[in-house]
Scaffold this motif. Structure first.
Motif, mmCIF file in Angstrom:
data_model
loop_
_atom_site.group_PDB
_atom_site.id
_atom_site.type_symbol
_atom_site.label_atom_id
_atom_site.label_comp_id
_atom_site.label_asym_id
_atom_site.label_seq_id
_atom_site.Cartn_x
_atom_site.Cartn_y
_atom_site.Cartn_z
ATOM 1 N N LEU A 1 56.081 100.535 24.504
ATOM 2 C CA LEU A 1 55.848 99.159 24.942
ATOM 3 C C LEU A 1 56.409 98.983 26.347
ATOM 4 N N GLY A 2 55.551 98.577 27.289
ATOM 5 C CA GLY A 2 55.965 98.430 28.682
ATOM 6 C C GLY A 2 55.641 99.697 29.445
ATOM 7 N N TRP B 1 51.186 100.195 25.007
ATOM 8 C CA TRP B 1 50.771 98.807 25.241
ATOM 9 C C TRP B 1 51.631 98.187 26.332
ATOM 10 N N ASP B 2 51.003 97.343 27.121
ATOM 11 C CA ASP B 2 51.679 96.550 28.136
ATOM 12 C C ASP B 2 51.009 95.188 28.159
ATOM 13 N N ASP B 3 51.797 94.141 28.354
ATOM 14 C CA ASP B 3 51.212 92.801 28.398
ATOM 15 C C ASP B 3 50.339 92.593 29.630
ATOM 16 N N ARG C 1 47.020 100.379 22.118
ATOM 17 C CA ARG C 1 47.044 99.632 20.855
ATOM 18 C C ARG C 1 47.842 98.360 21.075
ATOM 19 N N ASP C 2 47.239 97.230 20.805
ATOM 20 C CA ASP C 2 47.938 95.950 20.932
ATOM 21 C C ASP C 2 48.997 95.877 19.842
ATOM 22 N N LEU C 3 50.242 96.022 20.236
ATOM 23 C CA LEU C 3 51.338 96.120 19.268
ATOM 24 C C LEU C 3 51.759 94.775 18.700
ATOM 25 N N ARG D 1 59.671 92.359 17.302
ATOM 26 C CA ARG D 1 59.844 91.692 16.007
ATOM 27 C C ARG D 1 58.941 92.312 14.948
ATOM 28 N N ALA D 2 57.715 92.669 15.352
ATOM 29 C CA ALA D 2 56.784 93.300 14.414
ATOM 30 C C ALA D 2 57.295 94.671 13.982
#
Length: 461
Positions: free
Chosen positions: A15-16, A38-40, A56-58, A88-89
């Motif tokens: 992530l990031g 995934w990155d926003d 993959r949208d985490l 959190r997920a």
């Protein structure tokens, strides 16, 4: 690159996708893991796709099915002020969350002997301490590497052996989350209020720093004891009076017995069990001006001694150290006026140290003020001939300085440099030490410092 061990055949989420995130993804793949990323931001996702990583949208339901671990970048909140939805997920799915620092430590020693690792943390001075120690080691012909929050990404280092020494600068964001922290030597420079929203207050911030010592259990610790937190930490790590595994550092006298490195009136002294074993005059060392840099020199000295270097080798390294950009960096002298770039002074305590390093100051300050106000600066404002305030909130910043200092609202760097240079007299210093974050006008403190340097250079035109 250091291949990440322990995930062969597993799927790991990253992530990031900035520098540390993409490097972690590459190192995981090199170690045999399947990586989903995934990155926003679209830019980060595009960069990952270009290197063949699956996206993959985490944050979506079921995103962590089949995931062994989530690796997150340090800039992404994992607890305060609120966890990122993907983190959190991961919690809800029972998936372990780690970062690149944790992956680095868990991957050491899998191919031959492990290197020695010095991990440096603290509020102010950790970049200078890390760079200075690295410089001292290189000058002493050691195989040293600078990484972490400075230099290369830690997993981007070439494979390491027992002759290597890795000098890591670690932020509180990195120490707070890493699941493995096992340095040979840990260094704590100092503590002042910073990143309080990210750590839910001063105590949480200190707790993040303390993890390097409580979780990692370094063989030797170099601890700045100018603040109570450092004294507490040194006491916690000592098993007996004068425990040689703890090297205390201070800008003054230390009452506790044992191994000490202190600096008083510009003189560094190393003492063991009450006997002075080395001393160095730092007052004429050009790359280390001021009391705060003298403290950094003490921390680097203690770590170098813990690594087995002799005083003469360390002193030679201190004297040849060129300094870091944007940290008390002398960039020009014109007509007897010195221009100093300390854009890294992004908080009040760092700016206070910068003000103590010089006399007769034309002070360029301002930006996004942090919690706590500017009260800690007031004892040092007598050195300031005039303040030139920049930033979108320049008027409010100028008012917060109080009535005891002349302040001119300049708003932008070009105006501030021009006004300060026009009014400065021979023997004075034009000092950029903002005491604030840069993000109201710049992408980083480096960009702010570069703008200052370019405006000073343009004074000749």
């Amino acid at each position: 690159m250091i291949p990440v061990r322990g995930f062969v055949g597993d799927t790991v989420a990253v992530l990031g996708l900035g520098r540390s995130g993409l490097t972690a993804a590459r190192a995981l793949r090199a170690g045999g893991a399947e990586v989903v990323a995934w990155d926003d931001g679209a830019k980060g996702r595009e960069a990952a796709e270009a290197e063949g990583f699956a996206l993959r949208d985490l944050t979506r339901a079921g995103a962590f099915d089949g995931i062994a671990c989530l690796v997150t970048s340090p800039g992404i909140p994992h607890l305060y002020p609120a966890p990122h939805p993907a983190i959190r997920a991961a919690w809800d799915a029972g998936v372990a969350v780690d970062n690149d620092i944790g992956l680095f430590f868990r991957s050491l020693g899998h191919e031959g002997e492990a290197p020695r690792v010095v991990a440096i943390t603290g509020s102010n001075g950790k970049s200078t301490t890390a760079a200075l120690l690295h410089h001292v080691l290189i000058r002493a012909h050691k195989r040293a590497h600078l990484a972490g929050n400075i230099g290369r990404g830690v997993l981007d280092l070439d494979p390491l052996g027992e002759a290597d020494i890795v000098v890591l600068e670690l932020s509180s964001y990195q120490t707070d989350l890493a699941r493995s922290l096992t340095p040979d030597i840990g260094v704590f420079t100092n503590l002042s209020s910073d990143h309080l929203d990210r750590h839910a207050g001063h105590g949480g911030y200190f707790a993040a720093k303390r993890r390097l010592f409580a979780e990692g259990g370094p063989e030797r610790a170099v601890i700045g004891v100018d603040e109570d937190e450092g004294r507490y930490l040194a006491n916690q790590l000592s098993e007996a009076t004068g425990d040689p595994r703890v090297i205390r550092v201070a800008t003054g006298r230390i009452e506790a017995p044992g191994w000490q490195v202190t600096v008083r009136k510009g003189w560094l002294a190393e003492t063991r069990m009450g006997r002075q074993v080395a001393s160095v005059d730092l007052r004429d060392v050009p790359g280390l001006p001021g009391r705060h840099n003298h403290q950094n020199a003490c921390c680097a000295w203690g770590a170098a001694r813990a690594l087995g270097l002799g005083p003469r080798d360390i002193e030679a390294g201190l004297r040849s150290y060129p300094g870091l950009p944007h940290r008390s960096q002398r960039i020009a002298e014109r007509g007897g006026v010195v221009f100093v770039n300390d854009s890294k002074a992004t908080n009040v305590d760092a700016a206070a140290q910068a003000l103590q390093a010089f006399k007769d100051i034309r002070w360029i300050c301002g930006g996004l003020m942090k919690e706590g106000g500017l009260d800690a600066l007031r004892p040092h404002l007598g050195r300031v001939a005039k303040a030139y305030v920049i930033g979108r909130e320049a008027e409010g910043f100028a008012l917060a300085l109080g009535p005891g200092i002349e302040a001119e609202v300049c708003t932008d760097m070009a105006t501030a440099v021009a006004r300060a240079a026009a009014e400065a007299r021979p023997g004075e210093t034009v000092l950029l030490a903002p005491a604030a974050a840069s993000f109201d006008q710049y992408d980083s403190f480096e960009a702010r410092g570069q703008d200052f340097a370019e405006r000073v250079a343009a004074l000749d035109d």
